[in-house]
Design a protein around this motif. Structure first.
Motif, PDB file in Angstrom:
ATOM      1  N   HIS A  25      -7.304 104.321  56.189  1.00 33.28           N
ATOM      2  CA  HIS A  25      -6.305 103.264  56.051  1.00 33.28           C
ATOM      3  C   HIS A  25      -4.891 103.719  56.433  1.00 33.28           C
ATOM      4  O   HIS A  25      -4.034 102.888  56.714  1.00 33.28           O
ATOM      5  N   ILE A  29      -1.827 101.540  58.113  1.00 34.05           N
ATOM      6  CA  ILE A  29      -0.484 101.447  57.530  1.00 34.05           C
ATOM      7  C   ILE A  29       0.567 101.804  58.578  1.00 34.05           C
ATOM      8  O   ILE A  29       1.552 101.070  58.760  1.00 34.05           O
ATOM      9  N   SER A  32       0.854  99.218  61.325  1.00 32.75           N
ATOM     10  CA  SER A  32       1.526  98.029  60.805  1.00 32.75           C
ATOM     11  C   SER A  32       3.044  98.190  60.854  1.00 32.75           C
ATOM     12  O   SER A  32       3.762  97.289  61.292  1.00 32.75           O
ATOM     13  N   GLY A  44      -6.809  96.700  60.645  1.00 31.85           N
ATOM     14  CA  GLY A  44      -7.409  96.575  59.319  1.00 31.85           C
ATOM     15  C   GLY A  44      -8.785  95.929  59.398  1.00 31.85           C
ATOM     16  O   GLY A  44      -9.725  96.351  58.720  1.00 31.85           O
ATOM     17  N   ARG A  85      -8.801  95.187  53.786  1.00 36.67           N
ATOM     18  CA  ARG A  85      -8.458  96.015  54.941  1.00 36.67           C
ATOM     19  C   ARG A  85      -7.508  95.282  55.877  1.00 36.67           C
ATOM     20  O   ARG A  85      -6.584  95.870  56.431  1.00 36.67           O
ATOM     21  N   ILE A  88      -4.121  95.467  54.364  1.00 40.08           N
ATOM     22  CA  ILE A  88      -3.480  96.780  54.542  1.00 40.08           C
ATOM     23  C   ILE A  88      -2.604  96.750  55.781  1.00 40.08           C
ATOM     24  O   ILE A  88      -1.568  97.402  55.842  1.00 40.08           O
ATOM     25  N   THR A  91       0.858  94.211  54.529  1.00 41.36           N
ATOM     26  CA  THR A  91       1.817  94.513  53.456  1.00 41.36           C
ATOM     27  C   THR A  91       2.785  95.654  53.762  1.00 41.36           C
ATOM     28  O   THR A  91       3.979  95.523  53.454  1.00 41.36           O
ATOM     29  N   GLY A 112       0.570  99.995  50.938  1.00 38.47           N
ATOM     30  CA  GLY A 112      -0.596  99.772  51.801  1.00 38.47           C
ATOM     31  C   GLY A 112      -1.865 100.307  51.168  1.00 38.47           C
ATOM     32  O   GLY A 112      -2.906  99.637  51.152  1.00 38.47           O
ATOM     33  N   SER A 113      -1.786 101.493  50.623  1.00 39.04           N
ATOM     34  CA  SER A 113      -2.939 102.097  49.966  1.00 39.04           C
ATOM     35  C   SER A 113      -3.350 101.303  48.720  1.00 39.04           C
ATOM     36  O   SER A 113      -4.531 101.024  48.506  1.00 39.04           O
ATOM     37  N   THR A 115      -2.750  98.201  48.120  1.00 39.05           N
ATOM     38  CA  THR A 115      -3.276  96.895  48.528  1.00 39.05           C
ATOM     39  C   THR A 115      -4.791  96.986  48.662  1.00 39.05           C
ATOM     40  O   THR A 115      -5.526  96.139  48.157  1.00 39.05           O
ATOM     41  N   ASN A 116      -5.250  98.029  49.334  1.00 40.52           N
ATOM     42  CA  ASN A 116      -6.684  98.240  49.480  1.00 40.52           C
ATOM     43  C   ASN A 116      -7.341  98.406  48.110  1.00 40.52           C
ATOM     44  O   ASN A 116      -8.324  97.733  47.793  1.00 40.52           O
ATOM     45  N   SER A 155      -1.055 108.722  51.323  1.00 41.62           N
ATOM     46  CA  SER A 155      -0.553 107.688  52.240  1.00 41.62           C
ATOM     47  C   SER A 155       0.962 107.706  52.315  1.00 41.62           C
ATOM     48  O   SER A 155       1.543 107.602  53.403  1.00 41.62           O
TER      49      SER A 155
END
Length: 171
Positions: A25, A29, A32, A44, A85, A88, A91, A112-113, A115-116, A155
């Motif tokens: 992930h 991130i 993104s 994702g 995903r 990720i 966000t 991001g982490s 969120t997953n 992350s």
């Protein structure tokens, strides 16, 4: 992403470590933040597809959570494999755009982490608690208390270390 997935699977399965954090992930991130939420969401979704394929081919006791093609798997498995995903990839972009500094990068990596973690574990609790024969709250708390903290820290550190260098290269 495939290389990171294969290498991390190999390394974390060989090393006798008590936690096995997901690191795929991190590329979502970073993409993104650098390329925007659309590219992040696409990557994702690719991460979700990798999860579905892996859990369909390599059968583990939890494979049904991420693959509708294994026993006890269903449409909810697709939701858990894909939606977190994709999010990720969205966000971290907005977190970083709000702050646009080093702190923003650290928070974007951690958010991001998380969120997953929040959406996967929440999805498991809501959509699959009836399938799990043990104490699902204890299992989810164990994951939240170990892997998810390590993933958020890794992350955050890698995001703040890698994004500035990639932004320079992009210019």
């Amino acid at each position: 992403m495939l290389v990171i997935h294969l290498l991390s699977s190999f390394v974390f399965n060989i090393l006798p470590v008590p936690i096995k954090p997901t690191i795929v992930h991190i590329s979502v991130i970073i993409a993104s933040i650098i390329y925007g939420p659309r590219i992040g969401a696409i990557l994702g979704a690719l991460m979700g597809v990798i999860s579905i394929v892996t859990n369909t081919i390599v059968l583990l006791p939890t494979s049904y959570l991420f693959s509708p093609l294994v026993e006890n798997g269903n449409f909810a498995s697709l939701i858990i494999a894909m939606v977190p995903r994709i999010l990720i990839g969205i966000t971290p972009y907005f977190v970083y755009r709000l702050m646009k500094n080093k702190t923003g990068l650290i928070l974007a990596g951690a958010v991001g982490s998380m969120t997953n973690t929040i959406f996967v574990l929440g999805g498991i609790f809501v959509l699959f608690s009836h399938v799990y024969s043990g104490d699902i709250q204890a299992m989810l708390a164990a994951v939240l208390g170990t892997n998810s903290i390590a993933e958020a820290i890794i992350s955050a550190i890698l995001t703040v270390a890698i994004v500035p260098a990639l932004e320079k290269l992009k210019k």
